[in-house]
Scaffold this active site. Sequence first.
Site, short mmCIF file in Angstrom:
data_model
loop_
_atom_site.label_atom_id
_atom_site.label_comp_id
_atom_site.label_asym_id
_atom_site.label_seq_id
_atom_site.Cartn_x
_atom_site.Cartn_y
_atom_site.Cartn_z
N CYS B 86 0.84 -1.21 0.00
CA CYS B 86 0.00 0.00 0.00
C CYS B 86 0.88 1.26 0.00
O CYS B 86 1.55 1.52 -0.98
CB CYS B 86 -0.96 -0.05 1.18
SG CYS B 86 -2.38 1.04 0.98
N HIS B 194 -3.37 -5.82 1.17
CA HIS B 194 -2.66 -5.98 2.45
C HIS B 194 -2.55 -7.45 2.86
O HIS B 194 -3.43 -7.95 3.56
CB HIS B 194 -3.39 -5.22 3.55
CG HIS B 194 -3.29 -3.74 3.44
ND1 HIS B 194 -2.31 -3.01 4.06
CD2 HIS B 194 -4.04 -2.84 2.76
CE1 HIS B 194 -2.46 -1.73 3.79
NE2 HIS B 194 -3.50 -1.59 3.00
N GLU B 196 -0.74 -8.66 5.11
CA GLU B 196 -0.60 -8.74 6.57
C GLU B 196 -1.94 -8.68 7.29
O GLU B 196 -2.03 -8.97 8.47
CB GLU B 196 0.35 -7.63 7.07
CG GLU B 196 -0.25 -6.24 7.21
CD GLU B 196 -0.41 -5.49 5.89
OE1 GLU B 196 -0.12 -6.09 4.83
OE2 GLU B 196 -0.84 -4.32 5.93
#
Lengths: 85, 227
Positions: B86, B194, B196
Amino acid sequence: MMFEVKVYVSLKEAVLDPQGSAVKGSLHHLGFEGVEDVRIGKVMSLRIESNKEEIEDKVKSMCDKLLANPVIEDYRFEIEEVVSQ
Amino acid sequence: MKFAVIVFPGSNCDLDMYHAVKDELGTEVEYVWHHDTSLEGYDGILLPGGFSYGDYLRTGAIARFSPIMDEVIKAAKEGKPVLGVCNGFQILLEAGLLPGAMRRNQNLKFICRPVELIVENNNTLFTNGYEQKEEITIPVAHGEGNYYCDDETLEKLKKNNQIVFSYKDEVNGSVLDIAGIMNEQGNVLGMMPHPERAVDSLLGSDDGLRLFKSILSHWRERNAITS
Protein backbone atom coordinates in the site's frame (compact mmCIF):
# COMPACT_ATOMS: atom_id res chain seq x y z
CA MET A 1 18.62 38.09 -3.68
CA MET A 2 15.16 36.96 -2.75
CA PHE A 3 12.89 35.32 -5.31
CA GLU A 4 9.21 34.49 -5.34
CA VAL A 5 8.74 31.27 -7.28
CA LYS A 6 5.47 29.75 -8.41
CA VAL A 7 5.56 26.11 -9.45
CA TYR A 8 2.63 24.68 -11.41
CA VAL A 9 2.30 20.90 -11.43
CA SER A 10 -0.30 19.04 -13.48
CA LEU A 11 -0.92 15.50 -14.66
CA LYS A 12 0.51 14.76 -18.09
CA GLU A 13 -1.86 14.98 -21.03
CA ALA A 14 -1.69 11.23 -21.59
CA VAL A 15 -2.64 10.46 -17.97
CA LEU A 16 -6.33 10.28 -17.18
CA ASP A 17 -7.22 12.70 -14.38
CA PRO A 18 -10.07 11.19 -12.31
CA GLN A 19 -10.62 14.43 -10.34
CA GLY A 20 -10.73 16.50 -13.51
CA SER A 21 -13.26 14.11 -15.07
CA ALA A 22 -15.50 14.36 -12.00
CA VAL A 23 -15.35 18.16 -11.99
CA LYS A 24 -16.09 18.25 -15.72
CA GLY A 25 -19.15 16.09 -15.15
CA SER A 26 -20.30 18.41 -12.40
CA LEU A 27 -19.86 21.51 -14.58
CA HIS A 28 -21.93 19.85 -17.30
CA HIS A 29 -24.53 18.99 -14.70
CA LEU A 30 -24.69 22.67 -13.70
CA GLY A 31 -25.43 23.56 -17.30
CA PHE A 32 -22.05 24.98 -18.31
CA GLU A 33 -21.78 24.05 -21.94
CA GLY A 34 -18.66 23.69 -23.99
CA VAL A 35 -16.42 22.45 -21.18
CA GLU A 36 -14.36 19.93 -23.09
CA ASP A 37 -11.68 19.13 -20.57
CA VAL A 38 -10.82 19.81 -16.93
CA ARG A 39 -7.42 19.07 -15.44
CA ILE A 40 -6.68 19.53 -11.75
CA GLY A 41 -3.18 20.58 -10.74
CA LYS A 42 -1.23 22.16 -7.92
CA VAL A 43 0.36 25.54 -7.42
CA MET A 44 3.25 25.89 -4.99
CA SER A 45 4.62 29.24 -3.86
CA LEU A 46 8.21 29.32 -2.71
CA ARG A 47 10.43 32.10 -1.37
CA ILE A 48 14.05 31.33 -2.17
CA GLU A 49 17.23 33.15 -1.29
CA SER A 50 19.68 32.65 -4.13
CA ASN A 51 21.86 34.41 -6.62
CA LYS A 52 20.43 35.17 -10.02
CA GLU A 53 22.59 32.73 -11.97
CA GLU A 54 21.58 29.69 -9.95
CA ILE A 55 17.91 30.22 -9.20
CA GLU A 56 16.53 28.60 -12.35
CA ASP A 57 18.68 25.47 -12.06
CA LYS A 58 17.83 25.26 -8.39
CA VAL A 59 14.08 25.33 -8.99
CA LYS A 60 14.35 22.88 -11.86
CA SER A 61 16.28 20.48 -9.66
CA MET A 62 13.66 20.83 -6.90
CA CYS A 63 10.91 20.00 -9.39
CA ASP A 64 12.75 16.99 -10.83
CA LYS A 65 13.66 15.58 -7.43
CA LEU A 66 10.62 16.24 -5.29
CA LEU A 67 7.95 18.71 -6.35
CA ALA A 68 6.77 16.77 -9.40
CA ASN A 69 6.76 13.10 -10.35
CA PRO A 70 8.05 12.95 -13.94
CA VAL A 71 6.27 9.62 -14.53
CA ILE A 72 2.82 11.21 -14.45
CA GLU A 73 3.28 14.96 -14.00
CA ASP A 74 4.48 17.98 -15.97
CA TYR A 75 5.62 21.20 -14.34
CA ARG A 76 6.42 24.77 -15.21
CA PHE A 77 7.48 27.66 -13.02
CA GLU A 78 7.67 31.43 -12.84
CA ILE A 79 10.46 33.25 -11.05
CA GLU A 80 10.13 36.80 -9.83
CA GLU A 81 12.69 38.80 -7.94
CA VAL A 82 11.43 40.33 -4.72
CA VAL A 83 12.31 44.01 -4.76
CA SER A 84 12.92 45.25 -1.24
CA GLN A 85 11.13 48.45 -0.28
CA MET B 1 15.41 -15.02 9.18
CA LYS B 2 15.10 -11.53 10.58
CA PHE B 3 12.76 -8.89 9.18
CA ALA B 4 12.77 -5.12 9.54
CA VAL B 5 9.48 -3.20 9.52
CA ILE B 6 10.27 0.38 8.54
CA VAL B 7 8.22 2.90 10.51
CA PHE B 8 7.58 6.30 8.94
CA PRO B 9 5.65 9.11 10.62
CA GLY B 10 2.11 8.24 9.58
CA SER B 11 2.63 4.50 9.05
CA ASN B 12 -0.39 2.69 10.46
CA CYS B 13 -0.04 -0.91 9.30
CA ASP B 14 3.32 -1.41 10.97
CA LEU B 15 1.78 -3.26 13.93
CA ASP B 16 -0.17 -5.59 11.64
CA MET B 17 2.98 -6.29 9.63
CA TYR B 18 4.94 -6.97 12.82
CA HIS B 19 2.20 -9.27 14.12
CA ALA B 20 1.98 -11.21 10.84
CA VAL B 21 5.68 -11.93 10.77
CA LYS B 22 6.27 -12.40 14.50
CA ASP B 23 3.18 -14.31 15.60
CA GLU B 24 1.80 -15.96 12.47
CA LEU B 25 5.01 -16.66 10.55
CA GLY B 26 7.07 -17.10 13.73
CA THR B 27 10.26 -15.30 12.71
CA GLU B 28 12.29 -12.51 14.20
CA VAL B 29 11.24 -8.97 13.41
CA GLU B 30 12.09 -5.48 14.62
CA TYR B 31 10.79 -2.00 13.97
CA VAL B 32 13.26 0.35 12.32
CA TRP B 33 12.58 4.09 12.60
CA HIS B 34 12.82 6.05 9.36
CA HIS B 35 15.59 8.22 10.80
CA ASP B 36 17.84 5.21 11.37
CA THR B 37 20.71 4.77 8.98
CA SER B 38 21.46 1.06 9.05
CA LEU B 39 19.69 -2.12 8.03
CA GLU B 40 22.56 -4.38 8.86
CA GLY B 41 21.57 -7.79 10.16
CA TYR B 42 18.16 -7.83 8.51
CA ASP B 43 17.36 -10.40 5.85
CA GLY B 44 14.07 -8.95 4.65
CA ILE B 45 12.71 -5.39 4.55
CA LEU B 46 9.02 -4.61 4.96
CA LEU B 47 7.52 -1.19 4.15
CA PRO B 48 4.07 -1.04 5.74
CA GLY B 49 0.93 0.79 4.70
CA GLY B 50 -0.38 4.02 6.11
CA PHE B 51 -0.14 7.69 5.29
CA SER B 52 3.51 8.61 5.64
CA TYR B 53 3.82 12.38 6.04
CA GLY B 54 0.05 12.65 5.69
CA ASP B 55 0.35 11.86 1.97
CA TYR B 56 1.44 15.48 1.53
CA LEU B 57 2.60 16.50 -1.95
CA ARG B 58 2.14 12.96 -3.35
CA THR B 59 1.79 9.60 -1.62
CA GLY B 60 5.24 8.41 -0.59
CA ALA B 61 6.98 11.47 -2.05
CA ILE B 62 8.43 12.75 1.22
CA ALA B 63 9.02 9.39 2.90
CA ARG B 64 11.10 8.45 -0.12
CA PHE B 65 13.77 10.86 1.14
CA SER B 66 13.82 9.58 4.74
CA PRO B 67 17.35 8.70 5.86
CA ILE B 68 16.58 4.96 6.01
CA MET B 69 15.65 4.91 2.33
CA ASP B 70 19.28 4.94 1.22
CA GLU B 71 19.65 1.68 3.13
CA VAL B 72 16.44 0.26 1.67
CA ILE B 73 17.76 1.02 -1.82
CA LYS B 74 21.09 -0.57 -0.90
CA ALA B 75 19.36 -3.70 0.45
CA ALA B 76 17.31 -3.92 -2.75
CA LYS B 77 20.45 -3.68 -4.88
CA GLU B 78 22.07 -6.41 -2.76
CA GLY B 79 19.16 -8.68 -3.65
CA LYS B 80 17.47 -8.79 -0.25
CA PRO B 81 13.70 -9.27 -0.33
CA VAL B 82 11.93 -5.90 -0.07
CA LEU B 83 8.14 -5.84 0.25
CA GLY B 84 6.12 -2.62 0.09
CA VAL B 85 2.43 -2.81 0.86
CA CYS B 86 0.00 0.00 0.00
CA ASN B 87 1.81 3.18 1.10
CA GLY B 88 4.95 1.04 1.13
CA PHE B 89 4.31 0.31 -2.57
CA GLN B 90 3.81 4.03 -3.22
CA ILE B 91 7.13 4.79 -1.52
CA LEU B 92 8.92 2.17 -3.65
CA LEU B 93 7.47 3.80 -6.78
CA GLU B 94 8.59 7.26 -5.70
CA ALA B 95 12.02 5.88 -4.86
CA GLY B 96 12.32 4.46 -8.37
CA LEU B 97 12.78 0.90 -7.11
CA LEU B 98 9.66 -0.01 -9.08
CA PRO B 99 8.41 1.57 -12.31
CA GLY B 100 5.21 3.60 -12.67
CA ALA B 101 3.16 5.84 -10.39
CA MET B 102 -0.15 5.97 -8.52
CA ARG B 103 -3.16 8.10 -9.34
CA ARG B 104 -6.32 8.72 -7.34
CA ASN B 105 -8.75 5.82 -7.58
CA GLN B 106 -10.89 6.18 -10.67
CA ASN B 107 -14.10 6.59 -8.67
CA LEU B 108 -12.32 9.03 -6.29
CA LYS B 109 -13.38 6.90 -3.31
CA PHE B 110 -11.31 5.33 -0.58
CA ILE B 111 -11.82 1.63 -1.27
CA CYS B 112 -11.66 -0.61 1.79
CA ARG B 113 -12.83 -4.19 1.29
CA PRO B 114 -11.62 -7.72 0.59
CA VAL B 115 -10.87 -8.24 -3.12
CA GLU B 116 -10.18 -11.26 -5.29
CA LEU B 117 -6.66 -11.37 -6.67
CA ILE B 118 -5.13 -13.56 -9.35
CA VAL B 119 -1.58 -14.78 -8.80
CA GLU B 120 -0.09 -13.88 -12.19
CA ASN B 121 3.39 -15.13 -11.39
CA ASN B 122 4.06 -17.78 -8.76
CA ASN B 123 7.68 -18.15 -9.79
CA THR B 124 8.91 -15.47 -7.40
CA LEU B 125 10.41 -15.46 -3.93
CA PHE B 126 7.18 -13.84 -2.71
CA THR B 127 4.67 -16.19 -4.30
CA ASN B 128 6.20 -19.68 -4.49
CA GLY B 129 3.54 -20.88 -2.04
CA TYR B 130 0.69 -20.11 -4.44
CA GLU B 131 -0.50 -21.86 -7.59
CA GLN B 132 -0.10 -20.06 -10.91
CA LYS B 133 -3.38 -18.19 -11.63
CA GLU B 134 -4.67 -19.06 -8.16
CA GLU B 135 -7.47 -16.82 -6.92
CA ILE B 136 -6.94 -15.47 -3.44
CA THR B 137 -8.78 -13.01 -1.20
CA ILE B 138 -6.86 -10.14 0.37
CA PRO B 139 -8.24 -6.78 1.55
CA VAL B 140 -7.40 -3.42 -0.01
CA ALA B 141 -7.63 -0.05 1.77
CA HIS B 142 -6.52 2.88 -0.34
CA GLY B 143 -7.51 6.12 -2.03
CA GLU B 144 -4.62 6.16 -4.47
CA GLY B 145 -4.07 2.70 -5.88
CA ASN B 146 -4.81 3.48 -9.51
CA TYR B 147 -1.57 2.19 -10.99
CA TYR B 148 -0.23 3.94 -14.07
CA CYS B 149 2.72 3.35 -16.36
CA ASP B 150 3.31 4.18 -20.01
CA ASP B 151 2.88 1.58 -22.76
CA GLU B 152 6.58 0.92 -23.09
CA THR B 153 6.91 0.16 -19.36
CA LEU B 154 3.80 -2.00 -19.47
CA GLU B 155 5.27 -4.09 -22.29
CA LYS B 156 8.43 -4.55 -20.25
CA LEU B 157 6.44 -5.59 -17.17
CA LYS B 158 4.57 -8.17 -19.23
CA LYS B 159 7.63 -9.45 -21.02
CA ASN B 160 9.63 -9.95 -17.81
CA ASN B 161 6.69 -11.43 -15.87
CA GLN B 162 6.91 -8.56 -13.39
CA ILE B 163 3.15 -8.41 -12.88
CA VAL B 164 2.73 -10.57 -9.78
CA PHE B 165 -0.88 -9.90 -8.75
CA SER B 166 -3.86 -8.54 -10.64
CA TYR B 167 -7.41 -7.78 -9.52
CA LYS B 168 -9.90 -10.39 -10.73
CA ASP B 169 -12.47 -7.63 -11.21
CA GLU B 170 -11.83 -3.96 -11.84
CA VAL B 171 -11.19 -2.19 -8.50
CA ASN B 172 -9.54 1.21 -8.87
CA GLY B 173 -8.81 1.87 -12.54
CA SER B 174 -5.26 0.45 -12.62
CA VAL B 175 -3.80 -0.34 -16.03
CA LEU B 176 -4.36 -4.05 -16.76
CA ASP B 177 -5.95 -4.27 -13.29
CA ILE B 178 -2.48 -4.48 -11.81
CA ALA B 179 -2.44 -5.03 -8.04
CA GLY B 180 1.25 -5.83 -7.51
CA ILE B 181 4.50 -5.69 -9.47
CA MET B 182 8.11 -6.62 -8.83
CA ASN B 183 11.40 -5.28 -10.14
CA GLU B 184 13.30 -6.99 -12.93
CA GLN B 185 15.63 -8.75 -10.49
CA GLY B 186 12.59 -10.17 -8.68
CA ASN B 187 13.53 -9.18 -5.13
CA VAL B 188 11.39 -6.04 -4.73
CA LEU B 189 7.60 -6.43 -4.64
CA GLY B 190 5.05 -3.65 -4.32
CA MET B 191 1.35 -4.40 -3.89
CA MET B 192 -1.72 -2.39 -2.91
CA PRO B 193 -3.63 -5.26 -1.16
CA HIS B 194 -2.66 -5.98 2.45
CA PRO B 195 -1.37 -9.55 2.92
CA GLU B 196 -0.60 -8.74 6.57
CA ARG B 197 -4.32 -8.26 7.16
CA ALA B 198 -5.08 -11.72 5.79
CA VAL B 199 -3.05 -14.03 8.01
CA ASP B 200 -5.83 -15.64 10.07
CA SER B 201 -9.03 -17.22 8.76
CA LEU B 202 -10.78 -15.90 11.84
CA LEU B 203 -10.36 -12.43 10.34
CA GLY B 204 -11.77 -13.41 6.94
CA SER B 205 -8.78 -14.87 5.09
CA ASP B 206 -5.37 -16.34 5.66
CA ASP B 207 -4.37 -16.13 2.00
CA GLY B 208 -1.82 -13.44 2.79
CA LEU B 209 0.16 -15.65 5.15
CA ARG B 210 1.50 -17.74 2.27
CA LEU B 211 3.23 -14.66 0.90
CA PHE B 212 5.29 -14.37 4.06
CA LYS B 213 5.81 -18.14 4.13
CA SER B 214 7.09 -17.95 0.54
CA ILE B 215 9.71 -15.37 1.52
CA LEU B 216 10.81 -17.50 4.45
CA SER B 217 11.02 -20.77 2.54
CA HIS B 218 13.00 -19.07 -0.24
CA TRP B 219 15.41 -17.67 2.33
CA ARG B 220 15.80 -21.06 4.03
CA GLU B 221 16.48 -22.81 0.74
CA ARG B 222 19.07 -20.24 -0.24
CA ASN B 223 20.80 -20.40 3.10
CA ALA B 224 20.81 -24.19 3.15
CA ILE B 225 22.65 -24.13 -0.16
CA THR B 226 25.20 -21.50 0.80
CA SER B 227 25.96 -22.72 4.33
